[in-house]
Motif scaffolding. Structure first.
Motif, mmCIF file in Angstrom:
data_model
loop_
_atom_site.group_PDB
_atom_site.id
_atom_site.type_symbol
_atom_site.label_atom_id
_atom_site.label_comp_id
_atom_site.label_asym_id
_atom_site.label_seq_id
_atom_site.Cartn_x
_atom_site.Cartn_y
_atom_site.Cartn_z
ATOM 1 N N GLY A 402 51.601 80.277 60.223
ATOM 2 C CA GLY A 402 50.660 79.935 61.275
ATOM 3 C C GLY A 402 49.328 80.620 61.021
ATOM 4 N N TYR A 403 48.314 80.239 61.782
ATOM 5 C CA TYR A 403 46.981 80.778 61.511
ATOM 6 C C TYR A 403 46.888 82.279 61.783
ATOM 7 N N ARG A 404 47.456 82.764 62.862
ATOM 8 C CA ARG A 404 47.347 84.195 63.175
ATOM 9 C C ARG A 404 48.027 85.045 62.109
ATOM 10 N N GLY A 405 49.259 84.702 61.778
ATOM 11 C CA GLY A 405 49.964 85.444 60.745
ATOM 12 C C GLY A 405 49.286 85.339 59.391
ATOM 13 N N PHE A 406 48.714 84.176 59.108
ATOM 14 C CA PHE A 406 48.042 83.976 57.826
ATOM 15 C C PHE A 406 46.848 84.899 57.688
ATOM 16 N N PHE A 407 46.034 85.027 58.719
ATOM 17 C CA PHE A 407 44.834 85.862 58.615
ATOM 18 C C PHE A 407 45.185 87.354 58.549
ATOM 19 N N LEU A 408 46.292 87.774 59.142
ATOM 20 C CA LEU A 408 46.762 89.144 58.947
ATOM 21 C C LEU A 408 47.217 89.349 57.497
ATOM 22 N N TRP A 409 47.877 88.362 56.946
ATOM 23 C CA TRP A 409 48.299 88.417 55.544
ATOM 24 C C TRP A 409 47.088 88.567 54.625
ATOM 25 N N VAL A 410 46.014 87.847 54.918
ATOM 26 C CA VAL A 410 44.802 87.920 54.103
ATOM 27 C C VAL A 410 44.247 89.341 54.106
ATOM 28 N N LEU A 411 44.246 90.000 55.257
ATOM 29 C CA LEU A 411 43.781 91.388 55.316
ATOM 30 C C LEU A 411 44.663 92.304 54.467
ATOM 31 N N ALA A 412 45.962 92.085 54.511
ATOM 32 C CA ALA A 412 46.874 92.899 53.707
ATOM 33 C C ALA A 412 46.661 92.662 52.222
ATOM 34 N N ALA A 413 46.202 91.464 51.850
ATOM 35 C CA ALA A 413 45.983 91.136 50.432
ATOM 36 C C ALA A 413 44.870 91.964 49.804
#
Length: 445
Positions: A402-413
């Motif tokens: 989902g979009y919320r989880g995806f953008f948190l993943w991007v920060l972790a990347a």
């Protein structure tokens, strides 16, 4: 070819030297237009025509592999009698292919035809980039490279905002008044025409210098040179850490560039913001454009003042931390277009400021040594490979999280590249693996 090794490529004859601002901005605008036509504009077109997110990210990402592997044919471009004419030729070819995309939209099987034509755009543009970067390196000394890297990055990425700004506004207006198909036909016709006009301008604007000397040698000799280029590149001390750093530097950015604009347009019921094509164009074309250009120029001068080694941590933070804006937008889902536009401005300033870091790292650290231009092409190829890999998988990750989880993943990347920045050993101006003193060399284009 060997005769060119002794030319002082960073000091062209005074009569031939043109001010960098006469050609650096337009050269990198022409480099960015076809790249973003493939990476972003095509995605917006496919989104308007009902193609799913994962298919958009997968196909546009796969086409982007041309930029990742461009170094494999970079030495063969030395056979061109004029690097300036090679740049112009690739710009005209790319412009023609973009114009043909506009025609393909009127035909049955339009999707497959568009993918094929965009692949041709990618091949022409990636080949163009090799020679254009060689001209940049050959005509500017190290301090000028740092000072004008801001303009280089600004105008390369200004193509993004010209596309996602003005042209997307136009597409949104035309979608409402004359239909989706005609809207995107007009957009790609304009993109092709603009790239062709830039090619004609560069016939006279590009500097005359050692990169325009008549070509010598044969393809067999060039192939042998390519082998030596690759061997010497991978023999550099610390090169594998540097390659990993380059690949990971844009891991977050590649995913944001792919999914961010699609998030802005997706319906709120699906987690998006429900903006129209024109509203996305407005957001990127106003504050986003100004913020990115300001960030790019500031990042160049900041790095020239502080030095690449001391500036690198700040550049990495600048390019990654503002991605939190997209998580905020997905969490809050604001209705105000002004608030959304301002938030995107924060993200774009950081992106512009930090993008300078990877370009100068490749140019001054990884590419130092005898085969400066070809090693720069290899370095930017790995940069694009990282961008493509993150882009290709971004659609699947977004659909899974989902979009919320995806953008948190991007920060972790962003975390791995921060760690790597603290352990890298290469320094600007270090000797190459064979112990040669670094110097510019156009014979490896």
């Amino acid at each position: 070819m060997t005769a060119m090794h002794d030319l002082p490529v960073n000091s062209p004859p005074a009569a031939a030297r043109r001010h960098p601002l006469a050609w650096v901005p337009t050269l990198y605008l022409a480099q960015g237009l076809p790249f973003y036509a493939v990476a972003l504009v095509a995605g917006q077109m496919f989104k308007s025509m009902g193609v799913p997110n994962d298919q958009i990210a997968r196909w546009t990402g796969a086409i982007g592999l041309a930029w990742a592997f461009k170094a494999l044919w970079s030495p063969f471009l030395e056979l061109a009698p004029s690097k300036r004419l090679a740049v112009v030729g690739f710009q005209l070819l790319g412009g023609a292919a973009l114009g043909l995309v506009a025609l393909a939209l009127q035909l049955p099987g339009w999707f497959a035809l568009c993918i094929a034509l965009l692949a041709l755009v990618a091949l022409a543009s990636s080949s163009h980039d090799i020679v254009a970067d060689g001209i940049y390196i050959a005509n500017l000394n190290e301090r000028e490279q740092a000072a004008y890297a801001g303009y280089q990055g600004a105008f390369f990425n200004a193509a993004k905002f010209l596309s996602l700004g003005g042209l997307l506004l136009l597409a949104g207006y035309l979608e409402q008044h004359v239909g989706t198909e005609f809207a995107w036909t007009t957009v790609f016709a304009l993109l092709g025409g603009l790239l062709a006009l830039l090619g004609l301008y560069h016939l006279r604007a590009l500097p005359s210098g050692p990169q325009d000397k008549p070509a010598g040698g044969k393809a067999r000799d060039v192939a042998a040179t390519l082998v030596d280029v690759i061997r010497s590149f991978f023999a550099k001390p610390g090169i594998w850490v540097a390659i990993l750093f380059i690949i990971l530097f844009r891991a977050g950015e590649g995913q944001i560039q792919s999914i961010g604009p699609l998030f802005l347009r997706d319906a709120r019921a699906l987690g998006g913001l429900g903006l129209s094509t024109a509203e996305v164009g407005f957001a990127y074309g106003t504050v986003g454009t100004a913020a990115f250009l300001a960030g790019s120029v500031a990042g160049g001068y900041f790095t020239a003042w502080l030095g690449l080694r001391r500036a690198m941590l700040w550049l990495i933070l600048a390019v990654n931390l503002p991605n939190a804006v997209f998580w905020y937008l997905s969490e809050a889902q604001p209705d105000s277009l002004a608030l959304i536009t301002g938030a995107l401005g924060v993200e774009m300033f950081g992106y512009g400021f930090g993008f300078v870091g990877v370009i100068l790292f490749i140019m001054q650290v990884v590419a130092s040594g005898r085969y400066q231009t070809a090693h720069y092409a290899l370095g930017t190829g790995f940069m694009q490979l990282g961008f493509v890999l993150s882009k290709v998988v971004s659609g699947d990750i977004q659909q899974a999280l989902g979009y919320r989880g995806f953008f948190l993943w991007v920060l972790a990347a962003a975390l791995p590249v921060l760690v790597l920045s603290r352990v890298m050993k290469l320094e600007p101006g270090s000797a190459d693996a064979a112990g040669h003193t670094p110097r510019a060399d156009t014979s490896d284009l």
